[in-house]
Design a protein around this motif. Structure first.
Motif, PDB file in Angstrom:
ATOM      1  N   UNK A 191     -15.044   3.801  -4.881  1.00 35.54           N
ATOM      2  CA  UNK A 191     -13.933   4.342  -4.433  1.00 35.54           C
ATOM      3  C   UNK A 191     -12.929   5.036  -5.065  1.00 35.54           C
ATOM      4  N   UNK A 192     -12.184   3.641  -6.080  1.00 35.36           N
ATOM      5  CA  UNK A 192     -11.513   3.819  -6.575  1.00 35.36           C
ATOM      6  C   UNK A 192     -11.309   5.557  -8.041  1.00 35.36           C
ATOM      7  N   UNK A 193     -12.789   5.750  -8.470  1.00 33.34           N
ATOM      8  CA  UNK A 193     -12.931   7.144  -8.787  1.00 33.34           C
ATOM      9  C   UNK A 193     -12.531   8.118  -8.648  1.00 33.34           C
ATOM     10  N   UNK A 194     -12.329   8.331  -6.751  1.00 29.07           N
ATOM     11  CA  UNK A 194     -11.936   8.908  -6.452  1.00 29.07           C
ATOM     12  C   UNK A 194     -10.251   8.920  -5.584  1.00 29.07           C
ATOM     13  N   UNK A 195      -9.547   7.370  -5.065  1.00 31.14           N
ATOM     14  CA  UNK A 195      -8.373   7.289  -4.951  1.00 31.14           C
ATOM     15  C   UNK A 195      -7.069   7.618  -5.746  1.00 31.14           C
ATOM     16  N   UNK A 240      -7.863  12.096  -4.497  1.00 27.78           N
ATOM     17  CA  UNK A 240      -8.951  13.628  -3.239  1.00 27.78           C
ATOM     18  C   UNK A 240      -9.455  12.445  -2.268  1.00 27.78           C
ATOM     19  N   UNK A 241      -9.280  11.243  -2.258  1.00 27.31           N
ATOM     20  CA  UNK A 241      -9.959  10.358  -0.646  1.00 27.31           C
ATOM     21  C   UNK A 241      -8.596   9.588  -0.689  1.00 27.31           C
ATOM     22  N   UNK A 242      -8.098   9.144   0.711  1.00 30.05           N
ATOM     23  CA  UNK A 242      -7.347   8.030   0.830  1.00 30.05           C
ATOM     24  C   UNK A 242      -8.526   7.087   1.645  1.00 30.05           C
ATOM     25  N   UNK A 243      -7.838   5.764   1.734  1.00 30.15           N
ATOM     26  CA  UNK A 243      -9.102   4.501   2.342  1.00 30.15           C
ATOM     27  C   UNK A 243      -8.037   4.241   3.596  1.00 30.15           C
ATOM     28  N   UNK A 244      -6.835   4.586   3.978  1.00 28.78           N
ATOM     29  CA  UNK A 244      -6.675   4.480   5.853  1.00 28.78           C
ATOM     30  C   UNK A 244      -6.414   2.413   5.280  1.00 28.78           C
ATOM     31  N   UNK A 245      -6.661   2.614   6.804  1.00 20.91           N
ATOM     32  CA  UNK A 245      -6.238   1.108   7.559  1.00 20.91           C
ATOM     33  C   UNK A 245      -8.116   0.613   7.121  1.00 20.91           C
ATOM     34  N   UNK A 246      -8.561   1.017   7.061  1.00 19.15           N
ATOM     35  CA  UNK A 246      -9.802   0.487   7.610  1.00 19.15           C
ATOM     36  C   UNK A 246     -10.590   0.274   6.411  1.00 19.15           C
ATOM     37  N   UNK A 247      -9.950   0.969   4.830  1.00 19.49           N
ATOM     38  CA  UNK A 247     -10.859  -0.490   3.387  1.00 19.49           C
ATOM     39  C   UNK A 247      -9.903  -1.444   3.645  1.00 19.49           C
ATOM     40  N   UNK A 248      -8.205  -1.292   3.535  1.00 19.42           N
ATOM     41  CA  UNK A 248      -7.549  -2.322   3.977  1.00 19.42           C
ATOM     42  C   UNK A 248      -7.797  -3.301   4.785  1.00 19.42           C
ATOM     43  N   UNK A 249      -8.328  -3.231   5.884  1.00 16.20           N
ATOM     44  CA  UNK A 249      -8.868  -4.456   6.445  1.00 16.20           C
ATOM     45  C   UNK A 249      -9.984  -4.943   5.678  1.00 16.20           C
ATOM     46  N   UNK A 250     -11.249  -3.858   6.308  1.00 19.94           N
ATOM     47  CA  UNK A 250     -12.092  -4.390   5.150  1.00 19.94           C
ATOM     48  C   UNK A 250     -11.803  -5.326   4.101  1.00 19.94           C
ATOM     49  N   UNK A 273       0.437  -1.187  -0.033  1.00 16.48           N
ATOM     50  CA  UNK A 273       0.012   0.132   0.570  1.00 16.48           C
ATOM     51  C   UNK A 273       0.789   1.047  -0.272  1.00 16.48           C
ATOM     52  N   UNK A 274       0.102   2.000  -0.322  1.00 14.99           N
ATOM     53  CA  UNK A 274       1.180   3.409   0.630  1.00 14.99           C
ATOM     54  C   UNK A 274       0.968   4.310  -1.162  1.00 14.99           C
ATOM     55  N   UNK A 275       0.618   3.686  -2.316  1.00 17.80           N
ATOM     56  CA  UNK A 275       0.226   4.514  -3.656  1.00 17.80           C
ATOM     57  C   UNK A 275      -0.511   5.051  -4.369  1.00 17.80           C
ATOM     58  N   UNK A 276      -0.837   6.310  -4.492  1.00 18.47           N
ATOM     59  CA  UNK A 276      -2.772   6.451  -4.878  1.00 18.47           C
ATOM     60  C   UNK A 276      -3.382   5.087  -5.382  1.00 18.47           C
ATOM     61  N   UNK A 277      -4.792   4.638  -5.124  1.00 20.98           N
ATOM     62  CA  UNK A 277      -5.072   3.830  -5.907  1.00 20.98           C
ATOM     63  C   UNK A 277      -4.810   2.297  -5.790  1.00 20.98           C
ATOM     64  N   UNK A 278      -3.556   1.735  -5.397  1.00 21.12           N
ATOM     65  CA  UNK A 278      -3.177   0.825  -5.277  1.00 21.12           C
ATOM     66  C   UNK A 278      -3.856  -0.331  -4.382  1.00 21.12           C
ATOM     67  N   UNK A 279      -4.182   0.642  -3.344  1.00 28.52           N
ATOM     68  CA  UNK A 279      -4.639  -0.720  -2.614  1.00 28.52           C
ATOM     69  C   UNK A 279      -6.032  -1.102  -2.917  1.00 28.52           C
ATOM     70  N   UNK A 280      -7.446  -0.022  -3.675  1.00 30.66           N
ATOM     71  CA  UNK A 280      -8.299  -0.184  -4.386  1.00 30.66           C
ATOM     72  C   UNK A 280      -8.265  -1.445  -5.715  1.00 30.66           C
ATOM     73  N   UNK A 281      -7.375  -0.581  -5.993  1.00 30.48           N
ATOM     74  CA  UNK A 281      -6.680  -1.644  -7.624  1.00 30.48           C
ATOM     75  C   UNK A 281      -6.558  -2.843  -6.738  1.00 30.48           C
ATOM     76  N   UNK A 282      -5.231  -3.712  -6.580  1.00 35.97           N
ATOM     77  CA  UNK A 282      -5.501  -4.872  -6.047  1.00 35.97           C
ATOM     78  C   UNK A 282      -6.858  -5.224  -5.996  1.00 35.97           C
ATOM     79  N   UNK A 283      -7.313  -5.260  -4.908  1.00 35.28           N
ATOM     80  CA  UNK A 283      -8.455  -5.633  -4.240  1.00 35.28           C
ATOM     81  C   UNK A 283     -10.188  -5.541  -5.072  1.00 35.28           C
ATOM     82  N   UNK A 284      -9.748  -4.632  -6.421  1.00 35.39           N
ATOM     83  CA  UNK A 284     -10.710  -5.012  -7.842  1.00 35.39           C
ATOM     84  C   UNK A 284      -9.909  -6.121  -8.139  1.00 35.39           C
ATOM     85  N   UNK A 285      -8.857  -5.981  -8.962  1.00 34.31           N
ATOM     86  CA  UNK A 285      -7.995  -7.085  -9.340  1.00 34.31           C
ATOM     87  C   UNK A 285      -8.839  -8.513  -8.596  1.00 34.31           C
TER      88      UNK A 285
END
Lengths: 342, 342
Positions: B172-176, B181-191, B118-130
């Motif tokens: 979420x990806x649209x904003x991340x 403009x939106x950051x996911x923090x640990x909450x989304x990663x754990x979710x 994690x730590x790069x824009x869109x990476x947490x959400x992107x890998x989750x979607x893949x």
């Protein structure tokens, strides 16, 4: 009709099969409580808006209602045997979906009730322990009276939730009693409230539970003018501290009577006429100094300034007296609301 | 033996009875996910200690394991048909409680895996979607191949969790996406992590799920020397930003080789010998400058500095390639781990 008490399900499962109904009850109990802990913590950190604090407990209570329905929960209440009422409504009233609405409202109310009667060292935890012990007493009476069957099982389930709750609340109390070194925040209040709601709904004791919340109901009704902004409401309404005497005094809110709409002015005048809390109105400027509308400030107004632990003890005494009265009503006057005292 | 895939339960209930097994699965899925959202939010606010991040997912996974057991989940794995192994272990290995330990570890791993990469824009959400789309593809293949029975139902259950997850992650990806403009923090990663673990365990696809986490597993194994402090580890290991070129560069950590114990020195020397990331050692002072041990920094070291969105795309490309390979392994080489390709 069983008047919402009892109902099928929860009994000993057929031998060889897993008691899935029982597991579902525990899972949705934990789910609802966990959701409310989360909400409470989020509220502490983010200061949520009021409307969010209403619909989030509603969402969290939906699984409870599903499991209540699956568990064969009753939805019929007995009409009090007064001539006019029974003529209008018949001897019993099948509320159907309205009973589910009642239970959802109970979950919302319980979740917020303890949070509203708060702000004094030991009060949140203390009232929770008193209510929990009352629920335990009620469950024990029921378990003793019904040696088997769904009523027995439902009250046992409620005990399984309440006994550990009493234990952890008692441990917290040691650190939260005056002078407090640990503060409970919204997290504990929501946790405690939802635990009661779960025990009440899944223990099929929803109506009885409300009897144990009389001080909270009174406090809520008394708070309504401020909560709905008929009268100005500061962010916190806890009592003020008088450092000179080391006593708590009623906290007040200042405003001009001319700023209020008609219902607000009516509330202020009614409180002054009934001597309900501190109400001072300057006849010339119409400037009002009024104590915040909680039973905590009312107790300080009625009994005079008190040290914080004395105030907590006084309020917990009221709570305990109400609990004793509630158990009396439940088992002596129950024919008003239940067809047989079960 | 069914090798942990399939198992009884979850089918069409006998007519007239409520599908309590199905309800239990949804309730404990929601419970586990809700607990992890709470943990993630608490971690964001309070910066929890590492050990708490390990045992809390373990607690949250206990209801999952109970429901898996009730649902008739298998615990036997097939031994790969290599002469020595089958001689030692037999054709299949009933793991029993060890399989539950594996699933608990899977829950802990999934919960933390996305948070580490994690730590790069869109990476947490992107890998989750893949990953989610890969799980969806796997579920669809299984649902298509098994028109009825527990395998069909288990994969449908997984779909019920994954499809809404893909939907909300895409929103979420649209904003991340870069510039976020939106950051996911640990909450989304754990979710996200717990949602995958739940879908894998209750969908009876736990082993297959691990195949879809290969980049995360590689990243975790590569991170182990820093996570277990064999090599110094800063609080954040995300890439550095070079404002002059608007490119990301590998972030580094500085320390003296003499401060490390023998295993740490071995890791540093091995990384330098294998050209695994940036490793510069001053021969005179033994002062080391080493890139932080994540595959993000490794990608920047291998491909040179990149703009943030290019880096995310590259890493998501690797993830997608691994997913395609994983599906190939699952359905072409599965005889190594499953007795029949189910």
């Amino acid at each position: 009709s069983t008047g919402g008490v009892g109902g099928a399900g929860g009994g000993v499962p057929p031998s060889g099969s897993f008691p899935l109904a029982h597991l579902s009850k525990f899972l949705c109990a934990l789910l609802a409580i966990c959701c409310m802990c989360f909400l409470g913590f989020a509220d502490n950190v983010l200061d949520l808006r009021w409307r969010d604090k209403l619909w989030l407990p509603l969402c969290a209570s939906l699984p409870l209602l599903v499991v209540y329905a699956v568990d064969g929960g009753g939805t019929t209440v007995i009409v009090p045997p007064l001539p006019l009422l029974t003529k209008l409504l018949g001897p019993s009233l099948p509320l159907g979906p309205l009973y589910y609405l009642f239970m959802a409202c109970l979950a919302i109310f319980c979740t917020n009730a303890i949070n509203i009667l708060a702000g004094v060292n030991g009060l949140e935890v203390g009232q929770s322990i008193v209510i929990a012990l009352t629920v335990v007493a009620n469950n024990l009476i029921q378990v003793w009276r019904w040696p088997e069957g769904p009523l027995h099982d439902n009250n046992l389930f409620s005990l399984y939730l309440m006994l550990p709750f009493v234990g952890c609340s008692a441990a917290l109390m040691q650190h939260n009693w005056f002078p407090a070194r640990v503060f409970v925040g919204d997290t504990y209040c929501y946790f405690a409230g939802m635990t009661f709601a779960v025990a009440g709904i899944l223990g099929h004791n929803a109506k009885t539970l409300l009897l144990f919340f009389v001080p909270q109901v009174v406090n809520f009704v008394y708070s309504v003018p401020q909560l709905f902004r008929l009268v100005p409401c500061p962010r916190h309404r806890m009592p003020g501290y008088d450092a000179a005497t080391d006593r708590l005094v009623p906290s007040t809110v200042d405003f001009n009577l001319g700023e209020l709409r008609a219902p607000g002015r009516l509330v202020v005048r009614a409180c002054r006429a009934l001597r309900f809390g501190v109400v001072r109105i300057d006849p010339a400027t119409q400037q009002v100094t009024m104590s915040n509308m909680t039973i905590i400030n009312l107790a300080l107004h009625a009994c005079g300034p008190m040290r914080e632990d004395r105030l907590t003890l006084a309020l917990l005494g009221v709570q305990a007296a109400c609990s004793a009265l509630a158990l009396l009503v439940r088992y002596q006057l129950a024919y008003l609301f239940y067809d047989v005292v079960k």
